[in-house]
Scaffold this motif. Structure first.
Motif, mmCIF file in Angstrom:
data_model
loop_
_atom_site.group_PDB
_atom_site.id
_atom_site.type_symbol
_atom_site.label_atom_id
_atom_site.label_comp_id
_atom_site.label_asym_id
_atom_site.label_seq_id
_atom_site.Cartn_x
_atom_site.Cartn_y
_atom_site.Cartn_z
ATOM 1 N N VAL A 1 0.703 -1.365 -0.074
ATOM 2 C CA VAL A 1 0.005 -0.099 0.037
ATOM 3 C C VAL A 1 0.738 1.203 -0.085
ATOM 4 O O VAL A 1 1.901 1.317 0.820
ATOM 5 C CB VAL A 1 -1.221 0.161 1.119
ATOM 6 N N ILE A 2 0.579 2.139 -0.874
ATOM 7 C CA ILE A 2 1.422 3.467 -1.172
ATOM 8 C C ILE A 2 0.324 4.792 -0.872
ATOM 9 O O ILE A 2 -0.674 4.481 -1.117
ATOM 10 C CB ILE A 2 2.129 3.429 -2.293
ATOM 11 N N GLY A 3 0.978 5.867 -0.377
ATOM 12 C CA GLY A 3 -0.026 6.889 0.097
ATOM 13 C C GLY A 3 -0.237 7.861 -0.894
ATOM 14 O O GLY A 3 -0.471 8.961 -0.445
ATOM 15 N N TYR A 4 0.057 7.659 -2.380
ATOM 16 C CA TYR A 4 -0.248 8.751 -3.455
ATOM 17 C C TYR A 4 -0.964 8.221 -4.350
ATOM 18 O O TYR A 4 -1.171 6.879 -4.600
ATOM 19 C CB TYR A 4 1.415 9.080 -3.630
ATOM 20 N N THR A 5 -1.370 9.058 -5.424
ATOM 21 C CA THR A 5 -2.134 8.841 -6.348
ATOM 22 C C THR A 5 -1.407 7.773 -7.513
ATOM 23 O O THR A 5 -0.187 7.857 -7.644
ATOM 24 C CB THR A 5 -2.536 10.030 -7.211
ATOM 25 N N ALA A 6 -1.978 7.092 -8.209
ATOM 26 C CA ALA A 6 -1.426 6.417 -9.449
ATOM 27 C C ALA A 6 -1.213 7.340 -10.425
ATOM 28 O O ALA A 6 -1.664 8.174 -10.616
ATOM 29 C CB ALA A 6 -2.697 5.205 -10.019
ATOM 30 N N LYS B 1 -3.599 4.277 -1.782
ATOM 31 C CA LYS B 1 -4.285 5.066 -0.660
ATOM 32 C C LYS B 1 -3.981 6.568 -0.463
ATOM 33 O O LYS B 1 -3.415 6.973 0.464
ATOM 34 C CB LYS B 1 -4.224 4.410 0.704
ATOM 35 N N PRO B 2 -4.146 7.321 -1.331
ATOM 36 C CA PRO B 2 -3.935 8.697 -1.542
ATOM 37 C C PRO B 2 -4.666 9.616 -0.450
ATOM 38 O O PRO B 2 -5.580 9.119 -0.068
ATOM 39 C CB PRO B 2 -3.955 9.195 -3.011
ATOM 40 N N GLY B 3 -4.056 10.702 -0.100
ATOM 41 C CA GLY B 3 -4.852 11.704 1.032
ATOM 42 C C GLY B 3 -4.057 11.704 2.424
ATOM 43 O O GLY B 3 -3.504 10.844 2.555
ATOM 44 N N ALA B 4 -4.359 12.632 3.026
ATOM 45 C CA ALA B 4 -3.831 12.890 4.443
ATOM 46 C C ALA B 4 -2.449 13.075 4.440
ATOM 47 O O ALA B 4 -1.687 12.489 5.391
ATOM 48 C CB ALA B 4 -4.273 11.694 5.412
ATOM 49 N N PRO C 1 1.139 18.068 -2.072
ATOM 50 C CA PRO C 1 0.353 16.854 -1.854
ATOM 51 C C PRO C 1 -0.346 16.968 -0.783
ATOM 52 O O PRO C 1 -1.104 15.856 -0.249
ATOM 53 C CB PRO C 1 1.578 15.830 -1.801
ATOM 54 N N GLY C 2 -0.496 17.918 0.136
ATOM 55 C CA GLY C 2 -1.328 17.961 1.021
ATOM 56 C C GLY C 2 -0.791 18.590 2.558
ATOM 57 O O GLY C 2 0.513 18.909 2.502
ATOM 58 N N SER C 3 -1.638 18.973 3.308
ATOM 59 C CA SER C 3 -1.262 19.747 4.484
ATOM 60 C C SER C 3 -0.261 18.868 5.479
ATOM 61 O O SER C 3 -0.338 17.273 5.414
ATOM 62 C CB SER C 3 -2.509 20.014 5.368
ATOM 63 N N MET C 4 0.642 19.417 5.880
ATOM 64 C CA MET C 4 1.548 18.751 6.916
ATOM 65 C C MET C 4 2.797 17.729 6.195
ATOM 66 O O MET C 4 3.329 17.009 6.763
ATOM 67 C CB MET C 4 0.980 18.207 7.998
ATOM 68 N N ASN D 1 0.648 14.719 -7.183
ATOM 69 C CA ASN D 1 1.060 15.604 -8.078
ATOM 70 C C ASN D 1 0.472 15.599 -9.268
ATOM 71 O O ASN D 1 0.490 16.540 -9.991
ATOM 72 C CB ASN D 1 2.625 15.256 -8.256
ATOM 73 N N SER D 2 -0.149 14.281 -9.769
ATOM 74 C CA SER D 2 -0.960 14.278 -10.704
ATOM 75 C C SER D 2 -2.067 15.097 -10.847
ATOM 76 O O SER D 2 -2.230 15.942 -11.768
ATOM 77 C CB SER D 2 -1.374 12.687 -10.839
ATOM 78 N N GLU D 3 -2.583 15.519 -9.704
ATOM 79 C CA GLU D 3 -3.772 16.544 -9.439
ATOM 80 C C GLU D 3 -3.245 18.005 -9.645
ATOM 81 O O GLU D 3 -3.555 18.736 -10.240
ATOM 82 C CB GLU D 3 -4.588 16.032 -8.188
#
Length: 329
Positions: A43-48, A76-79, A165-168, A194-196
Motif C-alpha cells: 500500500v502506497i500513500g499517493y495517487t496512481a 491510498k492517497p490523501g492525508a 500533496p497535502g497539509s503537513m 502531483n498528478s492532480e
C-alpha cells in the motif's frame, strides 16, 4: 533392578523432552518458513501515475519474481501520505500487507491525536529511496527565478498560491519554513498527489507547485519552468536549476521512504521481505525508473531504518514547534 529401571526411564523422559523442545520451534516457525504462500499487498500513500507510484510498480514486479508470489500495489492517497501506516494498526502481522512510510507519518504525534506510536507500532523492513523536490511555475509565468518568486510574495502577501500533496507534508512544511525564513506569506493549496496538482497548475488554478518531479516531463517539454530544487547539490537531470541551499535560503530537503509491516511481524518474515526487496531495488530497471523522476535508491537495513525513524520523530517535533504548527495539547 529398580535403580536400573529408573535410570532407563529417566533417560527416555529426558530424550522425549529434548525432542519436544527441538520440535516446538519448527511447528511455531512453519508459517514463516513457508512464507509467502499467497499474494502480498503493498500500500502506497499517493495517487496512481505519480513519481511514487510508477517506480513502486516496477519494484513490486521485481519483488514478485524473487518471492514467487504477486506483489500488488494499492493506492491510498490523501492525508499527506499517512494512510498506509495508519492501516497497519488494524492489519494482521503476517507479512502479507506492507505499507510505504512517508515523512508525514513522523509528524503525526504533534499534529494529530493518535493512539499509536510511529516508531514502536510499526515493523521497519527496508528503506528504498529518497525524493527530489522542486518548485515549478507555468512557462508563461512572469516569475522567472526563485528570487522573483520571493519578491512577488513579499509584494503581494498571501496571493502567491502553491500546490502540494497535502497539509503537513514535507513539501508543505518546507515551503512554510522558506516563507518564515524570508518573512513572506504564501497561500497553500493541498492536493492528493502531483498528478492532480500539476493539472491544476497547467489549468491556471494555482500559480506554482512544490512537489516531486512528476513535473519533469512538463519542464522538458517547455510547458513548465523549474525555479529551484531542494537537494544538497544540483540535479543531474536539471543542472540549470539552482538549489535552495546555493541561493542562500539555508534549506536542504529530501524525504526518505521505505516499507513497514505491522507491529509483531515474525522476524523471519521481515528478513525474507527485506532480502527480497533489497534485491528488487538493486535491479537496473528500478534504478532507471527512479532516474526518470530524478530520484536515487537510498538503502537502509531494517535496523538502520528503525533508528532513522526514532531520530526523525525528534527532528520533526523541533521544526513543527518552530513553525508554530503543533496541535494544542
Amino acid at each position: 533392578m529398580q535403580r536400573r529401571h529408573f535410570i532407563v526411564r529417566a533417560s527416555a523422559l529426558a530424550a522425549t523432552a529434548a525432542f519436544g523442545l527441538a520440535a516446538a520451534p519448527a511447528r511455531a516457525d512453519s508459517a514463516a518458513d513457508k512464507f509467502p504462500q499467497r499474494p502480498i499487498r503493498l500500500v502506497i500513500g499517493y495517487t496512481a501515475g505519480g513519481s511514487t507510484d510508477i517506480p513502486f510498480r516496477v519494484l513490486a514486479e521485481n519483488a514478485s519474481k524473487i518471492l514467487g508470489q504477486p506483489v500488488i500495489v494499492e493506492n491510498k492517497p490523501g492525508a499527506g501520505g499517512v494512510l498506509p501506516a495508519q492501516m497497519m494498526q488494524a492489519t494482521a502481522p503476517d507479512g502479507y500487507t506492507l505499507a510505504q512510510v512517508a515523512m508525514p507519518v513522523y509528524r503525526l504525534p504533534y499534529t494529530t491525536k493518535i493512539n499509536w506510536d510511529p516508531v514502536k507500532d510499526l515493523t521497519y523492513v527496508i528503506n528504498l529511496a529518497g525524493y527530489s523536490f522542486g518548485v515549478v511555475v507555468p512557462a508563461d509565468s512572469p516569475i522567472k527565478s526563485m528570487q522573483e518568486y520571493i519578491a512577488y510574495a513579499r509584494a503581494n502577501p498571501g496571493k502567491l498560491t502553491y500546490g502540494s500533496p497535502g497539509s503537513m507534508t514535507t513539501l508543505h512544511l518546507t515551503m512554510e519554513e522558506l516563507a518564515l525564513k524570508q518573512n513572506v506569506q504564501f497561500s497553500h493549496v493541498p492536493f492528493k498527489g502531483n498528478s492532480e496538482s500539476l493539472q491544476a497548475l497547467l489549468g491556471g488554478h494555482v500559480m506554482s507547485v512544490a512537489d516531486t518531479p512528476g513535473w519533469a516531463q512538463y519542464v522538458e517539454s517547455g510547458k513548465l519552468r523549474l525555479l529551484s530544487t531542494w537537494g544538497d547539490k544540483r540535479s543531474a537531470r536539471f543542472p540549470n536549476a539552482p538549489t535552495l541551499k546555493e541561493l542562500g535560503y539555508g534549506i536542504v530537503q529530501t524525504s526518505p521512504f521505505g516499507l513497514v509491516a505491522p507491529k509483531g511481524t515474525d522476524p523471519k518474515i521481515v528478513k525474507k521481505l527485506h532480502d527480497a526487496f533489497k534485491k528488487a531495488m538493486e535491479m537496473p530497471n528500478y534504478r532507471q525508473e527512479l532516474a526518470k523522476f530524478d530520484m536515487e535508491p537510498y538503502y537502509m537495513s531494517s535496523e538502520q531504518y528503525a533508528q532513522f525513524a526514532a531520530e526523525t520523530v525528534k527532528k520533526e517535533k523541533a521544526i513543527i514547534e518552530k513553525l508554530g504548527l503543533a496541535r494544542p495539547q
